[in-house]
Design a protein around this motif. Sequence first.
Motif, short mmCIF file in Angstrom:
data_model
loop_
_atom_site.label_atom_id
_atom_site.label_comp_id
_atom_site.label_asym_id
_atom_site.label_seq_id
_atom_site.Cartn_x
_atom_site.Cartn_y
_atom_site.Cartn_z
N LEU A 266 44.55 53.27 48.36
CA LEU A 266 45.39 52.13 48.70
C LEU A 266 44.60 51.02 49.37
N LEU A 267 43.66 51.39 50.25
CA LEU A 267 42.81 50.39 50.88
C LEU A 267 41.96 49.67 49.85
N LEU A 268 41.41 50.43 48.91
CA LEU A 268 40.58 49.83 47.86
C LEU A 268 41.40 48.88 46.99
N ILE B 2 40.60 44.86 46.81
CA ILE B 2 40.27 44.26 45.52
C ILE B 2 41.42 43.41 45.00
N GLY B 3 42.65 43.90 45.17
CA GLY B 3 43.81 43.14 44.71
C GLY B 3 43.94 41.81 45.41
N ASN B 4 43.71 41.80 46.72
CA ASN B 4 43.80 40.54 47.47
C ASN B 4 42.74 39.54 47.00
N ILE B 5 41.52 40.03 46.77
CA ILE B 5 40.44 39.14 46.30
C ILE B 5 40.76 38.58 44.92
N LEU B 6 41.24 39.45 44.02
CA LEU B 6 41.52 39.00 42.66
C LEU B 6 42.73 38.08 42.61
N ILE B 7 43.79 38.41 43.34
CA ILE B 7 44.98 37.57 43.33
C ILE B 7 44.68 36.19 43.90
N THR B 8 43.84 36.16 44.93
CA THR B 8 43.49 34.88 45.56
C THR B 8 42.52 34.07 44.72
#
Length: 297
Positions: free
Chosen positions: A23-25, A29-35
């Motif tokens: 979940l941390l990963l 990664i999700g936050n970086i990609l979404i942003t």
Amino acid sequence: MNAKKTNRIAAGVIYFLVGIVILLLIGIIGNILITGVPHLSWHFLNSESSSFKAGGGIRDQLFNSLYLLLLTLLISLPIALGAAIYLAEYAPDNWFTQLIRTTIEILSSLPSIVVGLFGYLLFVVQFGLGFSILAGALALTFFNLPTLTSNIEEAIKGVPQTQREAGWALGLSNWKTIRGIVLPAALPGIITGVILSAGRVFGEAAALIYTAGQSGSTVDYSNWNIFSPTSFLNIMRPAETLAVHIWKVNTEGIIPDVNVVSAGTSALLVIVVIIFNFGARALGNWIYKRLTAAKIK
């Protein structure tokens, strides 16, 4: 409490901890990609960076990162492979071998900023290479070599001893057994080691600030003369990488769209690392199949 119940509890705790890591990963990664992904475009990938105006790209930084990665692997992989073969197959268990292993452990634990300062004093100043791709690649070799050597050694040691004995029973020499049996069997692990070390190299910034430099020269991608100052293949030119570019625009950048450039560059950095990992894994499986007539499941 019986053994089965204890086993279920232990397994549940382990799965819970693994789930937290996953979940941390995914969150990072999700936050970086979404942003960052919404800011990626062909113009962003294919245009030069800007020092003052908005709308710059990261073309040169992307190429510099890939070029530095390739050059670093070309230098460090043969050395690491030779050292790993020696440690796994030839080195006796004595004080000298223990000294080598201790040295590898110390080198692998050095902060990257220390490696960068060492590279600056040795390659940039003492050897007179200046801020250049070659100086950066040599510094990253010191940074990359211990981890790569340890990973390859573990992959070679993971090959069952019975395979070596089968080669010897056929009358093969020790080197032919290593070359023809051990190395092909260890290839998936070796590829994994290369992937792990390549990911560290590709995302490294601190060691490159003092060696490859924080700015890039004017690059002509139609100039194939490696001795020309404007050639994209010239290893003596300064080269700012993606990771260094992220650090620079967030600390020293005065461009109006600094958040856009930083987010887009971070997303691209993550995407390239992911693509490289999956691509290298597929390549390793293909090579393993070709060499051993087998297939990894």
